[in-house]
Design a protein around this motif. Sequence first.
Motif, short mmCIF file in Angstrom:
data_model
loop_
_atom_site.label_atom_id
_atom_site.label_comp_id
_atom_site.label_asym_id
_atom_site.label_seq_id
_atom_site.Cartn_x
_atom_site.Cartn_y
_atom_site.Cartn_z
N GLU A 12 29.92 60.51 22.70
CA GLU A 12 29.56 59.46 23.65
C GLU A 12 29.54 59.94 25.10
O GLU A 12 29.03 59.25 25.98
CB GLU A 12 30.55 58.29 23.54
N ASP B 32 26.09 60.05 27.22
CA ASP B 32 25.55 58.75 27.62
C ASP B 32 26.45 58.05 28.63
O ASP B 32 25.97 57.46 29.60
CB ASP B 32 25.38 57.83 26.40
N ILE B 33 27.74 58.10 28.41
CA ILE B 33 28.65 57.39 29.32
C ILE B 33 28.64 58.06 30.69
O ILE B 33 28.50 57.40 31.72
CB ILE B 33 30.07 57.30 28.73
N CYS C 199 25.71 52.74 39.59
CA CYS C 199 25.25 54.13 39.66
C CYS C 199 23.99 54.27 40.48
O CYS C 199 23.44 55.36 40.58
CB CYS C 199 25.00 54.67 38.26
N ARG D 14 17.16 56.97 16.61
CA ARG D 14 18.49 56.67 17.10
C ARG D 14 18.68 55.16 17.04
O ARG D 14 17.75 54.41 17.37
CB ARG D 14 18.59 57.15 18.55
N VAL E 68 15.49 56.76 33.85
CA VAL E 68 16.88 56.62 34.29
C VAL E 68 17.72 56.45 33.03
O VAL E 68 17.41 55.64 32.16
CB VAL E 68 17.04 55.40 35.21
N HIS E 69 18.77 57.22 32.93
CA HIS E 69 19.62 57.24 31.74
C HIS E 69 18.81 57.45 30.47
O HIS E 69 18.72 56.57 29.60
CB HIS E 69 20.45 55.97 31.63
N PRO E 70 18.20 58.62 30.35
CA PRO E 70 17.40 58.90 29.16
C PRO E 70 18.22 58.78 27.87
O PRO E 70 19.45 58.95 27.89
CB PRO E 70 16.90 60.33 29.36
N VAL E 71 17.53 58.50 26.77
CA VAL E 71 18.22 58.17 25.52
C VAL E 71 18.07 59.24 24.44
O VAL E 71 18.69 59.14 23.40
CB VAL E 71 17.71 56.83 24.95
N ASN E 72 17.25 60.25 24.70
CA ASN E 72 16.92 61.17 23.60
C ASN E 72 17.76 62.43 23.57
O ASN E 72 17.55 63.30 22.74
CB ASN E 72 15.43 61.54 23.69
N TYR F 84 21.74 51.24 21.20
CA TYR F 84 23.15 51.21 21.57
C TYR F 84 23.48 50.08 22.54
O TYR F 84 24.51 50.09 23.20
CB TYR F 84 23.65 52.57 22.04
N LEU G 191 12.98 57.11 18.23
CA LEU G 191 13.51 58.48 18.31
C LEU G 191 14.49 58.76 17.18
O LEU G 191 15.16 59.78 17.17
CB LEU G 191 14.21 58.68 19.66
N CYS H 57 15.00 53.59 21.60
CA CYS H 57 15.81 54.44 20.73
C CYS H 57 15.33 54.53 19.28
O CYS H 57 15.19 55.64 18.77
CB CYS H 57 17.27 54.01 20.80
N PRO I 287 19.65 51.35 32.34
CA PRO I 287 19.22 50.61 33.53
C PRO I 287 18.19 49.54 33.16
O PRO I 287 17.73 49.49 32.03
CB PRO I 287 18.55 51.69 34.36
N ARG J 236 25.96 57.46 33.29
CA ARG J 236 26.07 56.24 34.10
C ARG J 236 26.81 56.47 35.41
O ARG J 236 26.93 55.56 36.23
CB ARG J 236 26.76 55.13 33.30
N ILE J 237 27.35 57.66 35.62
CA ILE J 237 27.95 57.96 36.92
C ILE J 237 26.85 57.94 37.97
O ILE J 237 27.06 57.49 39.09
CB ILE J 237 28.67 59.33 36.89
N CYS J 238 25.67 58.40 37.59
CA CYS J 238 24.61 58.52 38.58
C CYS J 238 23.25 58.21 38.00
O CYS J 238 22.80 58.87 37.08
CB CYS J 238 24.59 59.93 39.17
N ARG K 211 37.39 57.93 23.57
CA ARG K 211 36.02 57.78 23.07
C ARG K 211 35.65 59.04 22.29
O ARG K 211 36.23 60.10 22.47
CB ARG K 211 35.02 57.60 24.21
N GLN K 212 34.62 58.90 21.47
CA GLN K 212 34.15 60.05 20.71
C GLN K 212 33.43 61.05 21.63
O GLN K 212 32.77 60.65 22.59
CB GLN K 212 33.19 59.59 19.60
N ILE L 36 29.62 49.59 32.73
CA ILE L 36 30.52 50.51 32.00
C ILE L 36 31.90 50.48 32.62
O ILE L 36 32.91 50.65 31.94
CB ILE L 36 29.94 51.94 31.97
N TYR M 155 28.15 49.54 27.81
CA TYR M 155 27.63 49.20 29.14
C TYR M 155 27.63 47.70 29.41
O TYR M 155 27.43 47.26 30.53
CB TYR M 155 26.24 49.83 29.31
#
Lengths: 392, 432, 261
Positions: free
Chosen positions: B57, B60-61, C18, C206, B160-164, C209, C204, C201, C142, B64-66, B53-54, C96, C244
């Motif tokens: 990434e 973001d990836i 998660c 973006r 949860v899992h912020p995007v910015n 995704y 912002l 997104c 999520p 998702r662990i937590c 993967r790049q 994922i 995901y």
Amino acid sequence: MHAEKGGSARIVIDADGLRQLINQLTADGFEVLGPRQEDGAIVLGPIASIDDLPRGVHDEQSPGHYRLTQDGNSALFGHNAPAHAWKRFVYPPSELLWRARREGSGFIMEEPGKVEAPRYVFFGVRACDLKALRILDAVLGAGGARDSRYVARRGRSLVIAVNCTQSGDTCFCASMGSGPVARDGYDLALTELADGNGGQRLLVAVGSEPGAAVIKAIPHRPADEADIAAEAAVLKAAQDGQHRKMVPDVAALLQRNLEHRQWNQVAERCLGCANCTLVCPTCFCATVEDVTNLSGDTAERWRKWDSCFTGDFTYIHGGGIRRSAARATGSGSPTSYRRGGSSSRRRGVSAAAAASPGARSASTSPRRRATSGKAKEEGNDEPRRRGRQGAA
Amino acid sequence: MSNARTRTIKVDALARVEGEGALNVRIRDGVIRELQLRIYEPPRFFEPLLRGRQYTEAPDITSRICGICPIAYIMSSSQAMEDILGIRVTGPLRDLRRLIYCGEWIESHALHAAMLHAPDFLGLADAFELAQQHREVVVKALELKKLGNHILEVVGGRAVHPVNLKVGGFYKAPRKAKVRELIPQLRRAIGTAMELGRVFATFDYPEYEFDYTCVTLRHPDEYAIHEGRIVSNRGLDIAPSEFPQHFREEHVQHSNALHGLTTKGHPYLVGPIARYNNNADQLTPLAREAAKELALGPVVRNPFKSILVRMVETVLACEEALRICDAYEEPDASCVEAAPRAGTGFGCTEAPRGICWHTYRIDETGHIQDARIVPPTSQNQRQIEDDLRGVLEANLHLADDVLQWRCEQTIRNYDPCISCATHFIELRIDRE
Amino acid sequence: MTRPPKKPKLAVWKFASCDGCQLSLLDCEDELLAIADGVAIAYFPEATRATLPGPYDISLVEGSITTPDDAERIHSIRRRSKRLVTIGACATAGGIQALRNFTRVEDLIRSVYARPEYIDTLSKSTPIGDHVFVDFELRGCPIDRFQLVEVLNALLNGRRPNIPHYSQCVECKRAGTVCVMVSRGIPCMGPVTHAGCGNLCPPLGRGCYGCFGPMELPNTAGLAGWLGKEGCSSEQLRGMFRTYNAAAAPFRRESEAHEQR
């Protein structure tokens, strides 16, 4: 309330006059809305002063492409139709229609719509947008379904149009007879002309009594022949600059070609995203959503923009009209856009039958999983029954 | 199933922790024969799935662990990538990162301390029972939690899992007005966190102490959260890149999470108590006052007091967030841009439950070649087992159900995040 | 205060995930105590050690099926649940961790664990709906907590949830967000992605995704075709569809169409 263009003489104001005009409207209690540069596009939003206008900003518009450019030209209206349509102010994207509160054994209705509509100035409305507002008037206005909120917002607003002095690559209003010059439906209409000193003069047409009353207090001079000639030249240039034309009698042409291969080509590209209807200045489709709070003591009804491209909106008894997007199978061959034909209808019926008590085995099959969540929705009128069955 | 000689105590699914785990204890003739913190949270194989993967990434990836501490993963991975790219995120962008990390600490600490951990001290099953007896405690905790989430939303776009957030900074810096709106809420939150701390200070704390090896970040100028060297109270002081020479992971049969150990094979502690013990000299003024009022002393050895340390850290996070919000000016650029280049980089930040260490190797086109992630809970795992052994040995006279609850509480001292650790709880005590 | 004699029982179950979607329930700070008043929280290990026996009126299921044990467990949960609602991309599309579906799982185990023989896992990560009947699938990686409250609300009040299945674009257009793809050339999954996140997104700057997975009737090939013309490589396109919701059929097929052959 926007009268036909009167025979009153044209007048000219300068940039200072325009500044005063905006200030005065604001002082009069209007919320002035107009073109602003934001996030790489010209959008419609609050205009506190002339300085909020996108001075010297131009736009490139072509299919799926939009870019802003800036040059030394100081034009305030050197752009074409903005990314937003005016409908969002007269017919908001989501609006609370009513709220009800449980009281004893009944409900008490509260109608938030009774609050007074805002007084907007729609500033910088283009000829195409004026035409669109006229179409919305016919549907939602006094002559149409008479949506009380729409009528109130429209009636309390002033429209200040701006004639287009250039055309975008996607513009075609000349062939529709709707532009580039605003002909009616405005209180004031402005044509922006260079003043030769790097500034502006604005040629003003008065379209209504309220428009006349507003402009009276702004310093101005009568338009002279040179002004009129200069205006004619830029408006002709705008008209001549249009490459796209709507063909005559387009409705009949389409009717004759219902099976034309062009439809498949369009369908292949059509993302079904509904963007086209949502940005369209005339599309007005909306859904209503009823929501409750957790205890069930209050309920609200909301109206939200929707589209004929969405499954729920086009769902009628027996199934949705839209059952596929072209080439939904990533790697696959193009499949034609399936109209609401009999075969798909039948499938709709069988899907509904599968949800009926007589066909339980079908509905509990593990593979009965929706890829989009949609298939599940189709039987959603009775999730409780199927759920109970799952627990059996 | 117990008789005079043998006892069997089981907890099949540990509650009020993030993820799935269990505890097996076999006691024979009053001696613990076997003690296994079993982590059966299914493995998700993040590291190998990142290959190819790049580099862009990874934040973001790995977030998702937590779902409880996504910022820790986003920050540690971003830091590692920036290490490779040779860029440093400074000024207002660095402040924004600390601000959003404070948001995660506030949210996570308020959730764990008041809603997951506090019920243990009162013999209650959960926060809902707690709400029936002490509604104001839960209401205050929810207020803090909401503020933490609000910070995450203002800066990160989502709780949860912020995007910015991205490698180099942010997609879009938040507007000054939005950040300023947080100020009155943060002022109030400092008081709320203190009030909760005072309530928790009245709890009965089991008597148990352990001389922990505390491993944390340390930063010269601030209580380390998102940047620093890795230090311990045994004299360790290393750069994040030297972590593999000093720590190792061991794969044991009873756990899908690798056990973190020092290279000499000793367990160690990460998280709030470790941070407090190593960095108390750097507490912010009100957090220092809070620590004093809660009578924590210079070193905390009782793991059950982690709940108090969490409240001190919550005060600290609010104070830091307030300082940052007060001074915030919108940056000129939202991100430090850089082209990819081949290399190996390291990142380590303080997740609410302890250090979260990442390393990546990428090629010249930015493709990830290798990834290794050491989350906090896997590092604490062996220490949790040691604590359990200690707590059990001291309390063997207790009835099985009491003992079982005490074991659960001991595990919850760690705010274990099992989903993280597996990239972990169920409890079984067998007394033979 | 008098209570209705029997409150509906709510259970929250976890599979490979998660915990973020369950956390979204605890993140409903304003509604949490009202939810706790409205239902009996019968099984929710992340929040409580107390458990009540089934059957459960509403089961929320988080996570995907990745182990033989879990493949059994989901059936027992289904049997005890009147309504089963999956929450989030893992439960709805494999999550994922379904990236493993495109590789050999043995290689993965060997690369993470020193003793592969200790690990018991399935070769594919599969959504709950592949194993049992699901009453409602709530999307997102999520999930959006307001949507979760809406679903609970609807179930408790016996009405249909207002969860639309159209594209993310609809959210952008309602919000007045400028299209990042048209105005800035930023690749965006919005036109094929299920709405519901709350338009996060694009405002912002973006591109979407795709964390809410495929919308109803997505024209993924149409979008990929356009993005290809705008300069996205096959590898980028494959990566965009393979995140995901990689195992959701429309996204899976589209990503496979961009495999290097």
